[in-house]
Write an enzyme that holds these catalytic residues in place. Structure first.
Site, PDB file in Angstrom:
ATOM      1  N   ASP A   2      64.064  47.186 -29.571  1.00  0.00           N
ATOM      2  CA  ASP A   2      65.310  47.932 -29.656  1.00  0.00           C
ATOM      3  C   ASP A   2      65.183  49.101 -30.630  1.00  0.00           C
ATOM      4  OD1 ASP A   2      67.907  48.520 -29.077  1.00  0.00           O
ATOM      5  OD2 ASP A   2      68.779  47.004 -30.381  1.00  0.00           O
ATOM      6  N   ARG A  15      66.339  61.084 -25.490  1.00  0.00           N
ATOM      7  CA  ARG A  15      66.090  59.649 -25.570  1.00  0.00           C
ATOM      8  C   ARG A  15      64.742  59.251 -24.974  1.00  0.00           C
ATOM      9  NH1 ARG A  15      70.226  56.152 -26.619  1.00  0.00           N
ATOM     10  NH2 ARG A  15      69.333  54.586 -25.221  1.00  0.00           N
ATOM     11  N   HIS A  19      61.478  56.509 -25.900  1.00  0.00           N
ATOM     12  CA  HIS A  19      60.829  55.526 -25.029  1.00  0.00           C
ATOM     13  C   HIS A  19      59.320  55.759 -24.978  1.00  0.00           C
ATOM     14  CE1 HIS A  19      64.676  53.975 -23.948  1.00  0.00           C
ATOM     15  NE2 HIS A  19      65.065  55.058 -23.303  1.00  0.00           N
ATOM     16  N   SER A  47      66.316  45.223 -19.201  1.00  0.00           N
ATOM     17  CA  SER A  47      67.144  44.088 -18.838  1.00  0.00           C
ATOM     18  C   SER A  47      67.927  44.367 -17.561  1.00  0.00           C
ATOM     19  CB  SER A  47      68.121  43.753 -19.971  1.00  0.00           C
ATOM     20  OG  SER A  47      69.188  44.678 -19.987  1.00  0.00           O
ATOM     21  N   GLU A  49      70.952  44.308 -17.386  1.00  0.00           N
ATOM     22  CA  GLU A  49      72.129  45.071 -17.796  1.00  0.00           C
ATOM     23  C   GLU A  49      71.811  46.548 -18.031  1.00  0.00           C
ATOM     24  OE1 GLU A  49      71.305  42.107 -19.315  1.00  0.00           O
ATOM     25  OE2 GLU A  49      72.787  40.961 -18.170  1.00  0.00           O
ATOM     26  N   TRP A  51      70.690  48.707 -16.121  1.00  0.00           N
ATOM     27  CA  TRP A  51      71.047  49.587 -15.002  1.00  0.00           C
ATOM     28  C   TRP A  51      72.357  50.325 -15.277  1.00  0.00           C
ATOM     29  CZ3 TRP A  51      67.366  50.506 -11.591  1.00  0.00           C
ATOM     30  CH2 TRP A  51      66.406  49.536 -11.336  1.00  0.00           C
ATOM     31  N   LEU A 113      44.480  37.266 -23.507  1.00  0.00           N
ATOM     32  CA  LEU A 113      45.893  37.394 -23.867  1.00  0.00           C
ATOM     33  C   LEU A 113      46.671  37.597 -22.582  1.00  0.00           C
ATOM     34  CD1 LEU A 113      48.358  38.023 -25.809  1.00  0.00           C
ATOM     35  CD2 LEU A 113      47.612  40.415 -25.721  1.00  0.00           C
ATOM     36  N   ILE A 174      70.551  37.668 -29.176  1.00  0.00           N
ATOM     37  CA  ILE A 174      69.498  37.402 -28.192  1.00  0.00           C
ATOM     38  C   ILE A 174      69.575  38.357 -27.009  1.00  0.00           C
ATOM     39  CG2 ILE A 174      68.475  35.636 -26.711  1.00  0.00           C
ATOM     40  CD1 ILE A 174      68.284  35.094 -29.727  1.00  0.00           C
TER      41      ILE A 174
END
Length: 243
Positions: A2, A15, A19, A47, A49, A51, A113, A174
């Protein structure tokens, strides 16, 4: 992961610049995990959300996702890293779905990994899709399902539950991430924005984890007794039942 947008805003940048810088933080974290012998690293990239964000930003994120797959898969394969993209892929463009399938196939046999990237993922979605698949597979047992029955249908079936959950950016929640799997994970929150989350911050999170006593429902005395017994090569004495 975040804080990408806020990192860019503080620098008067778009923005998407945040990223892009966030991808650099991913590279740093993956390298550190390899050095420390971490077996599984799970990143919450997008996530279900997300979208809801402005369409232009979502479009740029999808482009960045495709570019990262095109540029990074070869490097992941060279370093023995297996890549898994976890989430509902049906909403992604067909060309992105093809890239995801190719990337997973290319790295499928690597064992150093496993890098799980959650994209169009939500913890609630994961549980619901698992329930639906379980009902279809075993309709005759409806009303009698157990946790063990459901687990094979979750996206992370066969993967150890996370030891440590790290959230950057100052928020302490979370946010619909691995709701089932985080039941006994240790939580670590930091105000550092993800693009600035480097080796020092990662080591601080690991050290915080190392200081904690993980009890899994037991008492601290039980855990300490078991640790002493292990050091002495003995089994802890069973306590008498009480009621």
């Amino acid at each position: 992961m975040d804080g990408n947008g806020r990192w860019a805003k503080r620098r008067l940048l778009p923005r998407v610049a945040g990223h892009r810088q966030g991808v650099e933080a991913v590279r740093s974290t993956v390298r550190r995990c390899l050095e420390l012998g971490v077996a599984h690293l799970t990143l919450f990239a997008f996530s279900s959300e997300n979208w809801r964000r402005p369409p232009d930003e979502v479009s740029l994120l999808m482009q960045l996702f495709m570019r990262a797959l095109e540029q990074e898969v070869g490097k992941l394969n060279e370093h023995g890293i297996r890549l898994r993209i976890v989430g509902d892929r049906t909403r992604f463009a067909p060309e992105l779905q093809v890239l995801i399938a190719e990337a997973e196939a290319t790295t499928a046999t690597n064992t150093r990994l496993t890098l799980h990237v959650c994209a169009n993922y939500g913890g609630r979605w994961d549980i619901i899709q698992a329930v639906n698949r379980l009902v279809l597979a075993q309709p005759e047992r409806a009303g009698e399902y157990t946790e063990q029955d459901l687990e094979p249908y979750l996206c992370f079936a066969g993967v150890p539950e996370p030891d440590l959950f790290i959230r950057t950016g100052g928020e302490e929640r979370i946010s619909n991430f691995l709701l089932w799997q985080l039941a006994y994970s240790e939580l670590y929150f930091t105000s550092v924005l993800w693009p600035e989350f480097g080796e020092t911050e990662f080591v601080s999170a690991i050290r915080s984890f190392q200081k904690r006593q993980r009890r899994f429902g037991q008492t601290g005395d039980q855990i300490e007794a078991a640790q002493r017994a292990a050091l002495e090569g003995q089994s802890p004495k069973k306590e008498s039942p009480s009621c």
